[in-house]
Design a protein around this motif. Structure first.
Motif, PDB file in Angstrom:
ATOM      1  N   MET A   1       8.531   6.169   8.866  1.00  0.00           N
ATOM      2  CA  MET A   1       7.770   5.071   8.512  1.00  0.00           C
ATOM      3  C   MET A   1       8.631   3.971   7.212  1.00  0.00           C
ATOM      4  SD  MET A   1       4.136   6.787   8.895  1.00  0.00           S
ATOM      5  CE  MET A   1       4.643   8.648   7.431  1.00  0.00           C
ATOM      6  N   ARG A   2       7.843   2.640   7.457  1.00  0.00           N
ATOM      7  CA  ARG A   2       8.585   1.751   7.213  1.00  0.00           C
ATOM      8  C   ARG A   2       7.699   0.945   6.827  1.00  0.00           C
ATOM      9  NH1 ARG A   2      14.051   1.638   9.951  1.00  0.00           N
ATOM     10  NH2 ARG A   2      14.281  -0.599   9.059  1.00  0.00           N
ATOM     11  N   TYR A   3       8.226   1.001   5.629  1.00  0.00           N
ATOM     12  CA  TYR A   3       6.628  -0.282   4.907  1.00  0.00           C
ATOM     13  C   TYR A   3       7.205  -2.094   4.204  1.00  0.00           C
ATOM     14  CZ  TYR A   3       3.955  -0.522   1.010  1.00  0.00           C
ATOM     15  OH  TYR A   3       2.544  -1.062  -0.162  1.00  0.00           O
ATOM     16  N   LEU A   4       7.136  -2.669   4.409  1.00  0.00           N
ATOM     17  CA  LEU A   4       7.740  -3.908   3.620  1.00  0.00           C
ATOM     18  C   LEU A   4       6.837  -4.794   3.196  1.00  0.00           C
ATOM     19  CD1 LEU A   4       9.530  -6.011   3.482  1.00  0.00           C
ATOM     20  CD2 LEU A   4       8.213  -7.537   5.904  1.00  0.00           C
ATOM     21  N   SER A   5       6.789  -4.962   1.838  1.00  0.00           N
ATOM     22  CA  SER A   5       5.447  -5.347   1.012  1.00  0.00           C
ATOM     23  C   SER A   5       6.844  -7.055   0.350  1.00  0.00           C
ATOM     24  CB  SER A   5       6.102  -4.475  -0.624  1.00  0.00           C
ATOM     25  OG  SER A   5       7.021  -4.682  -0.971  1.00  0.00           O
ATOM     26  N   LEU A   6       5.067  -7.656   0.644  1.00  0.00           N
ATOM     27  CA  LEU A   6       5.648  -9.093   0.227  1.00  0.00           C
ATOM     28  C   LEU A   6       4.331  -9.861  -1.131  1.00  0.00           C
ATOM     29  CD1 LEU A   6       4.699 -10.974   3.427  1.00  0.00           C
ATOM     30  CD2 LEU A   6       6.150  -9.960   3.124  1.00  0.00           C
ATOM     31  N   ALA A   7       5.776 -10.181  -2.411  1.00  0.00           N
ATOM     32  CA  ALA A   7       4.831 -10.842  -3.478  1.00  0.00           C
ATOM     33  C   ALA A   7       5.640 -11.621  -3.729  1.00  0.00           C
ATOM     34  CB  ALA A   7       5.292  -9.681  -4.364  1.00  0.00           C
ATOM     35  N   THR A   8       5.061 -12.402  -5.692  1.00  0.00           N
ATOM     36  CA  THR A   8       5.645 -13.608  -5.787  1.00  0.00           C
ATOM     37  C   THR A   8       6.882 -13.949  -7.046  1.00  0.00           C
ATOM     38  OG1 THR A   8       3.690 -13.626  -7.091  1.00  0.00           O
ATOM     39  CG2 THR A   8       4.055 -15.212  -5.539  1.00  0.00           C
ATOM     40  N   TYR A   9       7.205 -12.119  -6.689  1.00  0.00           N
ATOM     41  CA  TYR A   9       7.995 -11.637  -7.690  1.00  0.00           C
ATOM     42  C   TYR A   9       9.095 -10.416  -7.180  1.00  0.00           C
ATOM     43  CZ  TYR A   9       4.169  -8.582  -8.236  1.00  0.00           C
ATOM     44  OH  TYR A   9       3.389  -8.404  -8.554  1.00  0.00           O
ATOM     45  N   PRO A  10      10.644 -10.706  -7.388  1.00  0.00           N
ATOM     46  CA  PRO A  10      11.471  -9.590  -7.046  1.00  0.00           C
ATOM     47  C   PRO A  10      10.792  -7.935  -7.373  1.00  0.00           C
ATOM     48  CG  PRO A  10      12.094 -11.447  -7.365  1.00  0.00           C
ATOM     49  CD  PRO A  10      11.343 -11.472  -8.295  1.00  0.00           C
ATOM     50  N   ILE A  11      11.717  -7.668  -7.811  1.00  0.00           N
ATOM     51  CA  ILE A  11      11.261  -5.992  -8.727  1.00  0.00           C
ATOM     52  C   ILE A  11      12.418  -5.195  -8.758  1.00  0.00           C
ATOM     53  CG2 ILE A  11       9.184  -6.074  -6.889  1.00  0.00           C
ATOM     54  CD1 ILE A  11       9.826  -3.599  -4.993  1.00  0.00           C
ATOM     55  N   SER A  12      13.677  -5.395  -8.433  1.00  0.00           N
ATOM     56  CA  SER A  12      14.676  -5.003  -8.491  1.00  0.00           C
ATOM     57  C   SER A  12      14.747  -4.554  -9.688  1.00  0.00           C
ATOM     58  CB  SER A  12      15.812  -5.049  -8.277  1.00  0.00           C
ATOM     59  OG  SER A  12      16.508  -6.697  -8.844  1.00  0.00           O
ATOM     60  N   PHE A  99      13.556  -6.015  10.630  1.00  0.00           N
ATOM     61  CA  PHE A  99      13.325  -4.690   9.742  1.00  0.00           C
ATOM     62  C   PHE A  99      11.668  -4.262  10.089  1.00  0.00           C
ATOM     63  CE2 PHE A  99      10.554  -2.724   6.296  1.00  0.00           C
ATOM     64  CZ  PHE A  99      11.774  -1.565   5.649  1.00  0.00           C
ATOM     65  N   HIS A 100      11.385  -4.457  11.488  1.00  0.00           N
ATOM     66  CA  HIS A 100      11.023  -3.843  11.884  1.00  0.00           C
ATOM     67  C   HIS A 100       9.275  -3.111  11.321  1.00  0.00           C
ATOM     68  CE1 HIS A 100      13.089  -4.162  15.480  1.00  0.00           C
ATOM     69  NE2 HIS A 100      13.720  -4.105  15.369  1.00  0.00           N
ATOM     70  N   PRO A 101       8.381  -3.319  10.523  1.00  0.00           N
ATOM     71  CA  PRO A 101       8.138  -2.717   9.646  1.00  0.00           C
ATOM     72  C   PRO A 101       6.583  -2.175  10.929  1.00  0.00           C
ATOM     73  CG  PRO A 101       7.615  -5.258   9.400  1.00  0.00           C
ATOM     74  CD  PRO A 101       8.516  -4.843  10.314  1.00  0.00           C
ATOM     75  N   ASN A 102       6.321  -0.689  10.335  1.00  0.00           N
ATOM     76  CA  ASN A 102       5.066  -0.966  10.362  1.00  0.00           C
ATOM     77  C   ASN A 102       3.671  -0.811   9.716  1.00  0.00           C
ATOM     78  OD1 ASN A 102       6.882   2.737  10.490  1.00  0.00           O
ATOM     79  ND2 ASN A 102       6.217   1.731  12.611  1.00  0.00           N
ATOM     80  N   ILE A 103       3.977  -1.375   9.048  1.00  0.00           N
ATOM     81  CA  ILE A 103       2.968  -1.937   7.337  1.00  0.00           C
ATOM     82  C   ILE A 103       3.247  -3.079   6.690  1.00  0.00           C
ATOM     83  CG2 ILE A 103       1.676  -1.017   5.353  1.00  0.00           C
ATOM     84  CD1 ILE A 103       1.312   1.550   6.205  1.00  0.00           C
ATOM     85  N   ILE A 125       1.616  -7.952  18.194  1.00  0.00           N
ATOM     86  CA  ILE A 125       2.613  -7.340  17.131  1.00  0.00           C
ATOM     87  C   ILE A 125       1.648  -6.189  16.518  1.00  0.00           C
ATOM     88  CG2 ILE A 125       2.382  -8.331  15.020  1.00  0.00           C
ATOM     89  CD1 ILE A 125       5.133  -8.334  14.330  1.00  0.00           C
ATOM     90  N   ASP A 126       2.257  -4.793  16.499  1.00  0.00           N
ATOM     91  CA  ASP A 126       2.156  -3.614  16.599  1.00  0.00           C
ATOM     92  C   ASP A 126       2.374  -3.154  14.665  1.00  0.00           C
ATOM     93  OD1 ASP A 126       0.610  -1.252  16.450  1.00  0.00           O
ATOM     94  OD2 ASP A 126       2.520  -0.225  17.943  1.00  0.00           O
ATOM     95  N   VAL A 127       1.609  -3.551  14.019  1.00  0.00           N
ATOM     96  CA  VAL A 127       1.199  -3.526  11.899  1.00  0.00           C
ATOM     97  C   VAL A 127       0.228  -3.461  12.258  1.00  0.00           C
ATOM     98  CG1 VAL A 127       1.720  -6.520  12.187  1.00  0.00           C
ATOM     99  CG2 VAL A 127       3.533  -4.692  10.562  1.00  0.00           C
ATOM    100  N   ARG A 128       0.281  -2.456  11.127  1.00  0.00           N
ATOM    101  CA  ARG A 128      -0.878  -2.420  10.194  1.00  0.00           C
ATOM    102  C   ARG A 128      -0.292  -3.573   8.769  1.00  0.00           C
ATOM    103  NH1 ARG A 128      -1.342  -0.661  14.405  1.00  0.00           N
ATOM    104  NH2 ARG A 128      -1.960   1.228  14.573  1.00  0.00           N
ATOM    105  N   ILE A 129      -1.708  -4.375   8.172  1.00  0.00           N
ATOM    106  CA  ILE A 129      -1.730  -4.560   6.839  1.00  0.00           C
ATOM    107  C   ILE A 129      -2.353  -4.517   6.308  1.00  0.00           C
ATOM    108  CG2 ILE A 129      -2.304  -7.543   6.605  1.00  0.00           C
ATOM    109  CD1 ILE A 129       0.071  -7.624   9.111  1.00  0.00           C
ATOM    110  N   LEU A 130      -2.018  -4.340   4.710  1.00  0.00           N
ATOM    111  CA  LEU A 130      -2.312  -4.074   3.288  1.00  0.00           C
ATOM    112  C   LEU A 130      -2.350  -4.938   2.955  1.00  0.00           C
ATOM    113  CD1 LEU A 130      -3.587  -1.794   2.144  1.00  0.00           C
ATOM    114  CD2 LEU A 130      -0.590  -1.182   1.134  1.00  0.00           C
ATOM    115  N   TYR A 131      -3.672  -4.908   2.291  1.00  0.00           N
ATOM    116  CA  TYR A 131      -4.083  -5.400   1.231  1.00  0.00           C
ATOM    117  C   TYR A 131      -3.642  -5.155   0.025  1.00  0.00           C
ATOM    118  CZ  TYR A 131      -6.083  -8.893  -2.870  1.00  0.00           C
ATOM    119  OH  TYR A 131      -6.177  -9.810  -3.699  1.00  0.00           O
ATOM    120  N   SER A 132      -2.557  -5.086  -1.178  1.00  0.00           N
ATOM    121  CA  SER A 132      -2.238  -4.292  -2.153  1.00  0.00           C
ATOM    122  C   SER A 132      -2.683  -5.151  -3.721  1.00  0.00           C
ATOM    123  CB  SER A 132      -0.742  -3.655  -2.725  1.00  0.00           C
ATOM    124  OG  SER A 132      -0.777  -2.856  -3.852  1.00  0.00           O
TER     125      SER A 132
END
Length: 597
Positions: A1-12, A99-103, A125-132
């Protein structure tokens, strides 16, 4: 499963709380086999070590000037970086498509306007939206815009509320950090998971280093904070405005970029020269440096007075068994630890300062904990606090935008035969009830059962299940709860109903008292394809009955009451027979399990 997150900062290279949480979430998901990626719109000056990447969108100097002109913020206005730049927008859409995310998860709400436009351009589009969610942004925004004009503050507050409210209403599910935030978002009627903040174990400190020599002359407490204005406000309010009450050999170690805000904080800044003599400004530290400072300091000070969500540094201080002087706000989400050894809580500045002085002057012996307290402290690790996120997301993918009906109380009577029906507890992936049970229509089907407050644990669950299998192709059935795998069985062609039993514990019950049970099959089969009937539905397993009792060997040693389950939901008016495992009844059920056409 493929998870893509969006934010206003990198996380590396995670430094502040948001980065640390998102980085931990990616680590935990990857350990479960997920493929993850992260898109960031951010100020390049704040993360100069970040390499070039298709997934990173540094804010241009021109856009920074535009933000200054209109009194904007890189977080609240982050979506405009993509929406107002055709080249950046095309790249954003391309990397998401490829990337073809599932979420897709919005870590905090700010990139929702850009994601909303992306989804509008891709209907179906077949994708679920999560508010983290990390906190309630609509409540927090006013505390971080004090330097703006009244008009600028009003615009930012209005846009923040619009973005967050719209995302919460349109998301498929929400993850929050505390029960307080859960209660705020509950009215939107979406599945909500409380996944508290946690901590990674600190690396062992070096044997000798600069800090060990520098701090050897002082009694110290450590204060860790990012360049988030509420951190400086709380420090000034609870420890200022003048720190002359500290003895000459007592110091507060200030770690993180919050130090750069203290000299501009009203009140405290008026005495900054005097106060600076009571501080040791350590700045931003790597893991080894932070570990050394925690090791050497006599305690941790948590003067948080503003903000939402929960404080990562509280978890860090608790897990590392340090003496703590905290405010009530700093303990939000960690109420289970109130009363632990070495923890002092005050919301009145004079009492707070006295507690700090007491901690600095005591140089007390190491703290000791009970076994139960040690177990609770170990539960602060990210691997524990985020353990339910993977199953929660898997369930989100199992059904299309699942509704969240209010589960009825076990044993409550909402109809003439509700005591003998699973219907009130069918959450996702089931067909309606039939005389012989309920059939699953998804590879993962979910029950939600609301337990009674204070229910003794563990509880024993007993089910009677059957399946739909063809010759030579048995049906694998697995049962999961949030704490992990509970049972598995194999249903073969023309087999009879099979009993299944397992235990559930406190780890399987969410903060609102709901127990979720997940039934998974390896495939769906149609009775018509098997030549059994004209029924062309795709079926998985059939749940004939379920009984939940107190498990034998509970903590108080009391056996479960004979003949009376905590929850009993058989379909066939035979609760007593199922409860006692009548072999004749099992054989009779096996003959009646053929689905109706």
């Amino acid at each position: 499963m493929r998870y893509l997150s969006l934010a206003t900062y990198p996380i590396s290279v995670p430094r502040h709380g948001g980065q640390i949480r998102v980085n931990a979430l990616h680590r935990v998901l990857r350990e479960r086999g997920w493929i993850t990626e992260h898109i960031a719109v951010y100020e390049a000056a704040a993360q100069p070590e970040e390499p070039d990447s298709e997934f990173l969108f540094p804010v241009s100097a021109g856009f920074q000037r535009e933000l200054t002109r209109r009194e904007g913020r890189v977080d609240v206005d982050a979506s405009d970086v993509l929406l107002q730049d055709p080249e950046a927008w095309q790249r954003f859409c391309r990397v998401v498509d490829e990337f073809h995310p599932n979420i897709i998860a919005c870590e905090q709400a700010w990139l929702w306007p850009a994601l909303r436009e992306y989804l509008r351009q891709r209907p179906g589009i077949d994708v679920r939206i999560l508010y983290s969610s990390h906190n309630v942004e609509g409540h927090l925004i006013e505390s971080v815009t004090a330097g703006h004009s009244a008009e600028g503050r009003a615009r930012l507050a209005s846009r923040a509320r619009e973005i967050e409210d719209d995302l919460a209403s349109r998301a498929d599910a929400i993850i929050v950090v505390s029960k307080h935030d859960h209660d705020h978002f509950a009215p939107v009627g979406k599945p909500i998971l409380v996944a508290p903040n946690g901590v990674w174990p600190l690396v062992p400190p070096p044997a000798e280093d600069h800090w060990r020599r520098t701090l050897s002359l002082f009694s110290t407490m450590v204060f860790v904070g990012s360049g988030h204005p509420p951190n400086a406000v709380g420090f000034a309010e609870m420890l200022g405005p003048r720190m002359s009450y500290l003895a000459p050999d007592e110091r507060i170690i200030v770690v993180g970029s919050v130090a750069g805000l203290l000299d501009r904080t009203p009140g405290y800044a008026d005495w900054y020269g005097l106060n600076a003599a009571r501080l040791i400004v350590a700045g931003v530290q790597d893991e080894a440096g932070l570990s050394t400072l925690f090791d050497l300091a006599g305690g941790v000070v948590l003067p948080i007075t503003l903000g939402g969500g929960t404080n990562l540094k509280t978890a860090e201080a608790l897990y590392n068994r340090k003496r703590i002087v905290a405010t009530t706000t700093a303990m939000r989400g960690y109420e289970d630890f109130i009363g632990f050894p070495g923890l002092t809580i005050h919301d009145e500045p004079d009492a707070f300062k006295q507690a700090v002085r007491a901690c600095l002057s005591e140089r007390a012996a190491p703290l000791t904990y009970t076994l139960e307290q040690m177990e609770l402290l170990d539960g602060l690790l990210w691997s524990s606090t985020l353990r339910r996120v993977g199953p929660f997301l898997s369930l989100l993918l199992a059904g299309r935008r699942p509704a969240v009906p209010r589960a009825s109380k076990p044993g409550s009577e909402t109809g003439p035969d509700s005591r003998h029906s699973l219907t009130p507890h069918l959450f996702s992936g089931w067909y309606g009830a039939e005389p012989n049970g309920v059939w699953s229509k998804e590879t993962v089907a979910i029950l939600r059962i609301e337990t009674e407050p204070g229910q003794p644990m563990p509880m024993r669950v007993r089910c009677l299940v059957t399946g739909m299998a063809s010759k030579g192709r048995p049906q694998a059935i697995d049962v999961f709860c949030p704490s992990g795998h509970k049972a598995n069985l194999t249903y073969r062609y023309k087999a009879r109903a099979i009993p299944v039993a397992f235990e559930v514990t406190e780890d399987d019950i969410d903060p609102s008292g709901v127990l979720e049970i997940y039934f998974q099959v390896n495939r769906l089969v149609s009775p018509r394809d098997l030549g059994r009937s004209a029924d062309d539905r795709k079926l998985g397993l059939c749940l004939v009955s379920m009984t939940i009792d107190r498990a034998v060997g509970t903590s108080d040693g009391t056996p479960p009451p004979r003949g009376k389950g905590v929850i009993r939901m058989p379909h066939l008016n035979a609760a007593r027979r199922i409860q006692h495992g009548s072999a004749a009844f099992v054989r009779a059920i096996g003959k009646r399990m053929r689905p109706k056409g």
